[in-house]
Design an enzyme around this catalytic site. Structure first.
Site, short mmCIF file in Angstrom:
data_model
loop_
_atom_site.label_atom_id
_atom_site.label_comp_id
_atom_site.label_asym_id
_atom_site.label_seq_id
_atom_site.Cartn_x
_atom_site.Cartn_y
_atom_site.Cartn_z
CG PHE A 268 -9.76 -0.91 -2.26
CD1 PHE A 268 -10.28 0.09 -1.78
CD2 PHE A 268 -9.37 -0.67 -4.09
CE1 PHE A 268 -9.93 1.60 -2.78
CE2 PHE A 268 -9.20 0.41 -4.42
CZ PHE A 268 -9.31 1.63 -4.17
CE LYS A 269 -7.05 3.26 -1.80
NZ LYS A 269 -6.69 3.71 -2.98
CG ASP A 270 -5.05 -4.55 2.99
OD1 ASP A 270 -3.95 -3.78 3.33
OD2 ASP A 270 -5.08 -4.54 3.79
#
Ligand SMILES: Cc1ncc(COP(=O)(O)O)c(C=O)c1O
Ligand SMILES: N[C@@H](CCOP(=O)(O)O)C(=O)O
Length: 464
Positions: free
Chosen positions: A111-113
């Site tokens: 999810f960091k992207d």
């Protein structure tokens, strides 16, 4: 929109300033001076919009004069154009009222992207026309590192120094960072845990000698822009499930409290949210804090969910600030007390305020594995262990509302844990398929301020 420090003793900044600063000078975290709101009609009008357009509508109030609407739109289209799924963050139905929000279709499979693809572009935009070179220092328990490196590798005017706890991230996670050989990327394995790495990073910002010498910035969720971009998918998911007419619940696998705090922000902006579940593994400081008011840090236990092996959750400070009447100086005292004793009690206002929206759950390794099997048997879904922590909490919650579990990582990032739970390994997607053939480059250093800053100082470019 203006930004102030949670500790009330740093200069107020605009959005560009807060993005480039990362951490505030007084050790606090930047927050907007007020929460912008979307009306029910504004929220209803998000139905059917693309992810990028939803992002523009949700984030525009936060960027103020730092970007025009068209500039923000162009950045969002570029950032979310790199996702492998057209829906960017698609919903998958598991059961009558149980859903997964897949947040792992970006370049590094977590999810960091969603936030870091945008943040890389924001850095570039805000540095354009300046002669400044940014020195990014970051700490990762596995996923932030690769997403941040992917977002800034090869960019002019930026060097990135990423600290990870040696031996405490999965092989896939480590290789996603250490096989990026661009000259502006520097990986440091720290002989310590994530909390130690995160404390070292904060110490660099708070050391006038070091932060005076280099133009430091942050890619962790201490950087406000990270959280702002994560608010978007709460709106995107909710309107697809009947929001704003229906209140949706979200279950969030939690470590540094960034992702679930973004849900809190969405609620402050007017999104009807039934509950936010803070799901922890056995490193349960947040579960203890929310259920008993006792925020005291214990030794980190390594688990099969390494990205959540955290016992000091940076963004909890933002929540305590908001629930404590935004009294920065009082919060500064409270946080400094915690930093010296590693323990603090929430005030009644903080505890009761949190209880009105959040509930928490501590999920152990057995229950996590059961949830992975449940997803496999009931919905033919292979989920990663972090997602399984939140799914277990969702299934056990007793909440009567459509429930969205945030699927924060692709299962292929944790093949051993997945195989132990369900008997099969999830293959790496083609975009990272040759990861184990690539050359790695990183250095291992003792977890001391002197060792790490000396190593960085030899390689970073001092301020002009
Ligand atoms: C896969 C995964 N799930 C959950 C988390 C926890 O998210 P947060 O730190 O925002 O609470 C992380 C790390 O941040 C992660 O990498
Ligand atoms: N779990 C994270 C830890 C850092 O969290 P962040 O959201 O503050 O960057 C990781 O995977 O690195």
């Amino acid at each position: 929109m203006r930004y102030v420090s949670t500790r009330g003793d740093a200069p107020e900044l605009d959005f560009a300033g807060a993005t480039l600063a990362g951490l505030a000078r007084d050790g606090g975290l930047y927050v907007p001076t007020e929460w912008p709101t979307l009306t029910r009609d504004d929220i209803a009008a998000l139905a059917g919009l693309s992810y990028a357009e939803t992002a523009v509508r949700v984030m525009l109030p936060f960027v103020g004069d730092s970007l025009s609407e068209d500039e923000l739109r162009a950045l969002c289209e570029t950032a979310y154009g790199r996702f492998s799924h057209k829906g960017v963050t698609p919903l998958v139905q598991l059961d009558h009222d149980q859903w997964l929000l897949e947040l792992f279709h970006g370049p590094t499979l977590a999810f960091k992207d969603v936030a870091l693809q945008l943040l890389g572009l924001l850095f570039e935009r805000f540095l354009t026309g300046t002669s400044e070179r940014l020195t990014i220092v970051g700490a990762t328990s596995g996923d932030t590192g690769s997403a941040a490196i992917d977002a800034v590798a090869g960019r002019e005017n930026i060097d990135i120094f990423m600290l990870h706890p040696a031996g405490r991230v999965s092989d896939v996670q480590r290789r996603q960072m250490t096989t990026v050989l661009s000259p502006n990327v520097h990986n440091i394995a720290i002989e310590g845990d994530f909390d130690t790495a995160q404390a070292l990073v904060k110490a660099m910002f708070n050391d006038p000698g070091f932060s005076g010498r280099f133009r430091l910035s942050a890619v962790n969720s201490i950087n406000w822009a990270r959280l702002m971009a994560q608010v978007v998918y709460y709106f995107y998911a909710a309107v697809r499930l009947g929001g704003p007419d229906k209140a949706i619940a979200f279950s969030v696998p939690t470590g540094n409290f960034g992702d679930v705090f973004a849900g809190y922000v969405a609620a402050q902006m007017g999104l009807p949210i039934a509950r936010l579940i803070v799901a922890t593994n056995v490193n349960d400081i947040l579960h203890r804090a929310l259920s008993t008011g006792d925020y005291s840090s214990a030794t980190v236990t390594p688990t099969a969910t390494p990205s959540m092996d955290i016992q000091v959750s940076s963004n909890f400070e933002r929540l305590l600030h908001d629930l404590g009447g935004r009294d920065g100086l009082a919060l500064g005292d409270q946080m400094r007390g915690f930093e010296s004793s590693r323990a603090m009690r929430l005030t009644n206002a903080q505890q009761q305020g949190a209880a009105s929206l959040f509930q928490s759950a501590r999920v152990d390794a057995d229950r996590m594995a059961q949830a992975m099997r449940w997803a496999c048997d009931n919905a033919a879904q292979t989920i990663d262990p972090h997602t399984a922590i939140a799914l277990a909490a969702a299934l056990d919650s007793g909440i009567d509302a459509p429930m969205v579990t945030l699927a924060t990582a692709h299962p292929a990032k944790f093949p051993d844990a997945v195989e132990r739970a369900i008997g099969t390994r999830a293959p790496l997607p083609p975009r990272v398929g040759d990861l184990f053939e690539r050359e790695e480059r990183y250095v291992t250093l003792p977890a001391t301020f002197e060792a790490v800053t000396a190593w960085i100082a030899e390689r970073a470019t001092p301020r002009a």
